[in-house]
Design an enzyme around this catalytic site. Sequence first.
Site, PDB file in Angstrom:
ATOM      1  N   LYS A 107       0.812  -1.219   0.000  1.00 50.97           N
ATOM      2  CA  LYS A 107       0.000   0.000   0.000  1.00 50.97           C
ATOM      3  C   LYS A 107       0.843   1.265   0.000  1.00 50.97           C
ATOM      4  CE  LYS A 107      -4.241  -2.027   1.638  1.00 50.97           C
ATOM      5  NZ  LYS A 107      -3.844  -3.407   2.005  1.00 50.97           N
TER       6      LYS A 107
HETATM    7  C1  LIG Z   1      -4.494  -4.480   1.521  1.00 49.47           C
HETATM    8  C2  LIG Z   1      -3.764  -5.764   1.509  1.00 49.47           C
HETATM    9  C3  LIG Z   1      -4.160  -6.846   0.692  1.00 49.47           C
HETATM   10  C4  LIG Z   1      -5.397  -6.800  -0.157  1.00 49.47           C
HETATM   11  O1  LIG Z   1      -5.254  -5.931  -1.251  1.00 49.47           O
HETATM   12  P1  LIG Z   1      -6.543  -5.384  -2.028  1.00 49.47           P
HETATM   13  O2  LIG Z   1      -6.020  -4.429  -3.036  1.00 49.47           O
HETATM   14  O3  LIG Z   1      -7.405  -4.729  -1.004  1.00 49.47           O
HETATM   15  O4  LIG Z   1      -7.210  -6.569  -2.637  1.00 49.47           O
HETATM   16  C5  LIG Z   1      -3.385  -7.996   0.693  1.00 49.47           C
HETATM   17  N1  LIG Z   1      -2.294  -8.100   1.478  1.00 49.47           N
HETATM   18  C6  LIG Z   1      -1.885  -7.086   2.279  1.00 49.47           C
HETATM   19  C7  LIG Z   1      -0.684  -7.284   3.140  1.00 49.47           C
HETATM   20  C8  LIG Z   1      -2.591  -5.880   2.318  1.00 49.47           C
HETATM   21  O5  LIG Z   1      -2.178  -4.892   3.125  1.00 49.47           O
END
Ligand SMILES: *Cc1c(COP(=O)(O)O)cnc(C)c1O
Length: 426
Positions: A107
């Site tokens: 993210k």
């Molecule tokens: C947010 C997140 C996900 C999921 O990603 P999306 O884009 O919401 O499908 C998977 N793994 C981790 C570690 C995350 O922080």
Amino acid sequence: MQYFNTRNPEEKVSFKDAVVKGLADDKGLYMPESIPQLPDNFWKTITDKSDLEIAMEVIYPYVSDDLNKETLEKILAGTLSFSTPVVNVKDNIYSLELFHGPTMAFKDVGARFMSRCLGQFKSDQKVTVLVATSGDTGSAVANGFWKIDGVDVLILFPKGKVSAFQEYQMTSLGHNIHTAEVEGAFDDCQTLVKQALCDPALKAKMQLSSANSINIARLLPQMLYYFFAYKQLQEKHAGQELVVCVPSGNFGNLTAGLVAKRMGLPVQHFIAATNANDTFTDFMKTGEYNPKPSVMTYSNAMDVGAPSNFERLHDLYNKDIEAIREDISSFSVSDEETLVEIKKTYEETSYILDPHGAVGKIALEKVLKPNQVGVFLETAHPKKFDSVVEKALPDADLELEPIAAYTSSKVSIANDYNALLSILNA
Ligand SMILES: *Cc1c(COP(=O)(O)O)cnc(C)c1O
């Protein structure tokens, strides 16, 4: 490039407005009105290009009405300040490591790009960014917006339901980063944020934006690491079929990959890996979309029962389930299987998976053929989910550093809209 509202395709806005608003007034999401094709020459020369050059070619057409090349380059250089290596785990299986950023989860890419765009677009009026988080989004957004002039951030997280490390990452920064722990679950935080974003009285008083993955400025840069992975694989695997598995929660990451494919990225097939929150996996089986309340699992960043980006994905395929099935398979993985996988992979290869990556690797191996190359997204560093990893690997050394004493910025509020208003008005 204009962006249309998925719930009202007649409504079109600029990139700038889509970023500043986050969500349309009717809670629809913004999508680019067309998907540019990359020219043949791009693919022929991709291995000679730097990541920043690739990023410029991929992103510029989406933002060219509102950002000039020089500004975009600055934003992208700031976004891509860490690497996204593709690491061989065994045989034809690779881990695309997206955790080398400041908060150790993928993210960081979206949050850094979005914060820089918003910093660019803000008017004289201060922007208040609201975000609900189960942990990783909050820390990435806090880090991305820290000390950006003219932007205040308020992060809502469920009390007692984020790890100590995540709480530290969100609440220790101070300055323009404010945090509130809510007596409730992640869904309650999300509901409070949406209520605020759609509250006309509040919007008359302050400029609000959202940093959840509904914001298109988080989605677009997430395309980039799929291109970077492809580039890295050319040396050993040029011409081989590529299968990519995305451990999914809100489906922003997968949707970004699908848009990259639409731009021409040669991915043969995508796999959407889910945990017990299998709304999408069920949809793929039955063709019917039935969101359900989320349940807690070991891969808790994927504990989403009503994935926000489903609307975008569905739109991308004109709601044609057969076309979706052609490009995507989906599998749901249990907590039990996740622990077994972390242990097995470590014993076989000494690679330490985080629980989300483990879910991805299991789903990938269900369909990967020996002549194909498989990549699963390793979305977080195992350190970030140490309590789960340690259940599977009590003796492995995760090189954890103790969290030093810090001043926490958090306040505590009831799960109540008036409580949120009182801190926004303070
Ligand atoms: C947010 C997140 C996900 C999921 O990603 P999306 O884009 O919401 O499908 C998977 N793994 C981790 C570690 C995350 O922080």
